[in-house]
Write an enzyme that holds these catalytic residues in place. Structure first.
Site, PDB file in Angstrom:
ATOM      1  N   CYS A  78       0.846  -1.192   0.000  1.00 28.27           N
ATOM      2  CA  CYS A  78       0.000   0.000   0.000  1.00 28.27           C
ATOM      3  C   CYS A  78       0.885   1.248   0.000  1.00 28.27           C
ATOM      4  O   CYS A  78       1.787   1.369   0.831  1.00 28.27           O
ATOM      5  CB  CYS A  78      -0.893  -0.039   1.245  1.00 28.27           C
ATOM      6  SG  CYS A  78      -1.616   1.532   1.713  1.00 28.27           S
ATOM      7  N   GLU A  79       0.625   2.144  -0.918  1.00 29.66           N
ATOM      8  CA  GLU A  79       1.452   3.351  -0.992  1.00 29.66           C
ATOM      9  C   GLU A  79       1.145   4.349   0.118  1.00 29.66           C
ATOM     10  O   GLU A  79       1.906   5.281   0.331  1.00 29.66           O
ATOM     11  CB  GLU A  79       1.318   4.016  -2.360  1.00 29.66           C
ATOM     12  CG  GLU A  79      -0.012   4.645  -2.656  1.00 29.66           C
ATOM     13  CD  GLU A  79      -0.089   5.228  -4.056  1.00 29.66           C
ATOM     14  OE1 GLU A  79      -0.767   6.251  -4.211  1.00 29.66           O
ATOM     15  OE2 GLU A  79       0.507   4.667  -4.997  1.00 29.66           O
ATOM     16  N   HIS A  80       0.042   4.157   0.827  1.00 30.64           N
ATOM     17  CA  HIS A  80      -0.309   5.088   1.896  1.00 30.64           C
ATOM     18  C   HIS A  80       0.347   4.738   3.224  1.00 30.64           C
ATOM     19  O   HIS A  80       0.700   5.639   3.991  1.00 30.64           O
ATOM     20  CB  HIS A  80      -1.831   5.142   2.077  1.00 30.64           C
ATOM     21  CG  HIS A  80      -2.542   5.615   0.864  1.00 30.64           C
ATOM     22  ND1 HIS A  80      -3.735   5.070   0.437  1.00 30.64           N
ATOM     23  CD2 HIS A  80      -2.227   6.566  -0.044  1.00 30.64           C
ATOM     24  CE1 HIS A  80      -4.122   5.679  -0.670  1.00 30.64           C
ATOM     25  NE2 HIS A  80      -3.219   6.582  -0.987  1.00 30.64           N
ATOM     26  N   HIS A  81       0.505   3.432   3.521  1.00 29.91           N
ATOM     27  CA  HIS A  81       1.059   3.024   4.806  1.00 29.91           C
ATOM     28  C   HIS A  81       2.278   2.111   4.667  1.00 29.91           C
ATOM     29  O   HIS A  81       2.868   1.728   5.675  1.00 29.91           O
ATOM     30  CB  HIS A  81      -0.011   2.297   5.642  1.00 29.91           C
ATOM     31  CG  HIS A  81      -1.211   3.144   5.888  1.00 29.91           C
ATOM     32  ND1 HIS A  81      -2.380   3.005   5.155  1.00 29.91           N
ATOM     33  CD2 HIS A  81      -1.426   4.161   6.755  1.00 29.91           C
ATOM     34  CE1 HIS A  81      -3.264   3.893   5.573  1.00 29.91           C
ATOM     35  NE2 HIS A  81      -2.715   4.607   6.529  1.00 29.91           N
ATOM     36  N   GLN A 119      -4.833  -0.492  -4.936  1.00 29.18           N
ATOM     37  CA  GLN A 119      -5.418  -1.580  -5.713  1.00 29.18           C
ATOM     38  C   GLN A 119      -6.143  -1.080  -6.959  1.00 29.18           C
ATOM     39  O   GLN A 119      -6.089  -1.715  -8.013  1.00 29.18           O
ATOM     40  CB  GLN A 119      -6.367  -2.388  -4.817  1.00 29.18           C
ATOM     41  CG  GLN A 119      -6.931  -3.609  -5.488  1.00 29.18           C
ATOM     42  CD  GLN A 119      -7.747  -4.456  -4.540  1.00 29.18           C
ATOM     43  OE1 GLN A 119      -7.443  -4.543  -3.354  1.00 29.18           O
ATOM     44  NE2 GLN A 119      -8.785  -5.088  -5.051  1.00 29.18           N
ATOM     45  N   HIS A 147      -6.050  -6.128   2.837  1.00 23.51           N
ATOM     46  CA  HIS A 147      -5.088  -5.055   3.064  1.00 23.51           C
ATOM     47  C   HIS A 147      -4.667  -5.010   4.528  1.00 23.51           C
ATOM     48  O   HIS A 147      -5.500  -4.813   5.415  1.00 23.51           O
ATOM     49  CB  HIS A 147      -5.709  -3.713   2.656  1.00 23.51           C
ATOM     50  CG  HIS A 147      -5.942  -3.612   1.181  1.00 23.51           C
ATOM     51  ND1 HIS A 147      -5.200  -2.779   0.373  1.00 23.51           N
ATOM     52  CD2 HIS A 147      -6.805  -4.261   0.356  1.00 23.51           C
ATOM     53  CE1 HIS A 147      -5.612  -2.912  -0.876  1.00 23.51           C
ATOM     54  NE2 HIS A 147      -6.591  -3.804  -0.905  1.00 23.51           N
ATOM     55  N   CYS A 149      -3.119  -2.726   5.992  1.00 24.73           N
ATOM     56  CA  CYS A 149      -3.342  -1.399   6.572  1.00 24.73           C
ATOM     57  C   CYS A 149      -4.728  -1.299   7.187  1.00 24.73           C
ATOM     58  O   CYS A 149      -4.949  -0.497   8.097  1.00 24.73           O
ATOM     59  CB  CYS A 149      -3.114  -0.297   5.542  1.00 24.73           C
ATOM     60  SG  CYS A 149      -4.145  -0.422   4.075  1.00 24.73           S
TER      61      CYS A 149
END
Length: 187
Positions: A78-81, A119, A147, A149
């Protein structure tokens, strides 16, 4: 590459120290370099090229009916976490004079999954890549993933799963074609 690996390892050392741990203790002594190597592996998709990956594995064929490759495992970040998401990808295409070697579908999935991702974008990238290398009349991709996250932090929901789809060409235009694909992957 070695210099960037050393640089990455030093950043991991700083992160571990910033957490209050002692990177000199036995269990953590080699962790910064191991983490750097793992991150390079998990993001190797940035260093891959679709043309090189497919190579010469596109073959002439009279096949013009739906081809489905189902349950391709995927592991992404995940690019956010920067936590993993894990799932499976289903791909279908309608060949138009050319078919793609079977293993190349898994390699395409891996190339885009081995990047920092969401995703939704991953689903689109895979569909567009298959379309571009095959010239298919239509391409469909469905990804189902869990996920970390969402499971390990935040709302901590263990049984949630995200599904995304991308329909191109005939799969977007024809409800019957789309339904056939969705029925095939639900078995």
């Amino acid at each position: 590459m070695s210099n960037s690996l050393d640089n990455l390892a030093e950043h991991y050392r700083d992160i571990i120290n910033g957490l209050g741990e002692d990177t000199a203790r036995e269990g953590l002594k080699d962790t910064p370099m191991r983490a750097a190597k793992a991150m390079q592996f998990l993001t190797q998709g940035y260093r891959q090229d679709l043309g090189d990956l497919v190579n010469s594995a596109v073959f002439e064929s009279a096949m013009d009916e739906m081809v489905v490759v189902q349950d391709i495992e995927l592991y992404s970040m995940c690019e956010h976490h920067m936590l993993p998401f894990i799932g499976k990808c289903h791909i279908a295409y309608l060949p138009q004079g050319r078919v793609l070697g079977l293993s190349k579908f898994a390699r395409i999935v891996d190339m885009y999954a081995r990047r920092l991702q969401i995703q939704e974008n991953l689903t689109r990238q895979i569909a567009e890549a298959v379309e571009s290398v095959t010239g298919a009349k239509g391409v469909a991709v469905v990804i189902e993933a869990q996920h970390m996250c969402m499971m390990m932090r935040g709302v901590e929901k263990q049984n949630s799963r995200m599904k995304t789809s991308m329909m191109l060409g005939a799969f977007r235009k024809s409800q019957a074609t789309r339904t056939e694909f969705l029925n095939l992957i639900s078995r």
